[in-house]
Scaffold this motif. Structure first.
Motif, short mmCIF file in Angstrom:
data_model
loop_
_atom_site.label_atom_id
_atom_site.label_comp_id
_atom_site.label_asym_id
_atom_site.label_seq_id
_atom_site.Cartn_x
_atom_site.Cartn_y
_atom_site.Cartn_z
N GLU A 32 43.43 30.56 40.98
CA GLU A 32 44.01 30.44 42.32
C GLU A 32 44.27 28.99 42.67
OE1 GLU A 32 41.07 32.57 44.59
OE2 GLU A 32 42.30 34.39 44.62
N PRO A 35 47.71 28.01 39.82
CA PRO A 35 48.40 29.18 39.27
C PRO A 35 49.21 28.88 38.00
CG PRO A 35 48.80 28.99 41.62
CD PRO A 35 48.10 27.74 41.19
N ARG A 71 47.09 37.64 37.03
CA ARG A 71 47.69 36.31 37.06
C ARG A 71 49.17 36.39 37.45
NH1 ARG A 71 46.56 31.75 32.75
NH2 ARG A 71 45.43 33.43 31.79
N LEU A 74 49.28 36.94 41.15
CA LEU A 74 48.98 35.68 41.82
C LEU A 74 50.23 34.80 41.88
CD1 LEU A 74 47.09 33.45 42.98
CD2 LEU A 74 46.63 32.80 40.59
N ARG A 75 50.93 34.72 40.77
CA ARG A 75 52.11 33.86 40.72
C ARG A 75 53.22 34.38 41.63
NH1 ARG A 75 52.02 32.28 34.24
NH2 ARG A 75 50.39 30.72 34.47
#
Length: 128
Positions: A32, A35, A71, A74-75
């Motif tokens: 986080e 990223p 991931r 998150l991106r």
């Protein structure tokens, strides 16, 4: 009555779930904070002083998905405000660790259902 219904209602999962697990939580916080960190699962497991298998099991248990999928989510979450702020797709892609804008566009479209430019235009139209 509404409160009773809310308590009894099934919980909806978060688009970007978190973990209270000390080991997995630490890995998620590192990602986080950056990223664009492209370390592989084995590299992240080694940095967390655990095994790849343990990290994989904890991801499935706590997140309900692989670390790679988390991931990507998150991106996407990080990309949205950058795109809305007018940053170029290429800049956002490189900032988030993609080697090319086309790789980022492909991932974004698969997860969001529109290209980053289409998303940006839609966000502008909603703001107007």
């Amino acid at each position: 009555m509404l409160l009773d219904q809310l308590v009894a209602a099934p919980r909806a999962g978060s688009y970007l779930p978190t973990s209270e697990d000390p080991l997995l939580g630490a890995v998620l916080r590192v990602l986080e904070a950056n990223p664009g960190d492209n370390r592989s699962l084995p590299e992240l497991a080694h940095a967390a002083h655990t095994t790849e298998r343990t990290l994989t099991r904890r991801c499935q248990r706590d997140l309900g998905m692989s670390l790679a999928e988390w991931r990507q989510r998150l991106r996407v979450v990080r990309a949205m405000p950058l795109l809305e702020a007018g940053q170029t797709v290429e800049t956002v892609a490189l900032d988030l660790g993609y080697s090319s804008a086309s790789a980022f566009i492909s991932m974004f479209k698969r997860l969001v259902g529109s290209t980053p430019d289409e998303y940006r235009k839609g966000a502008r139209a909603q703001a107007a």
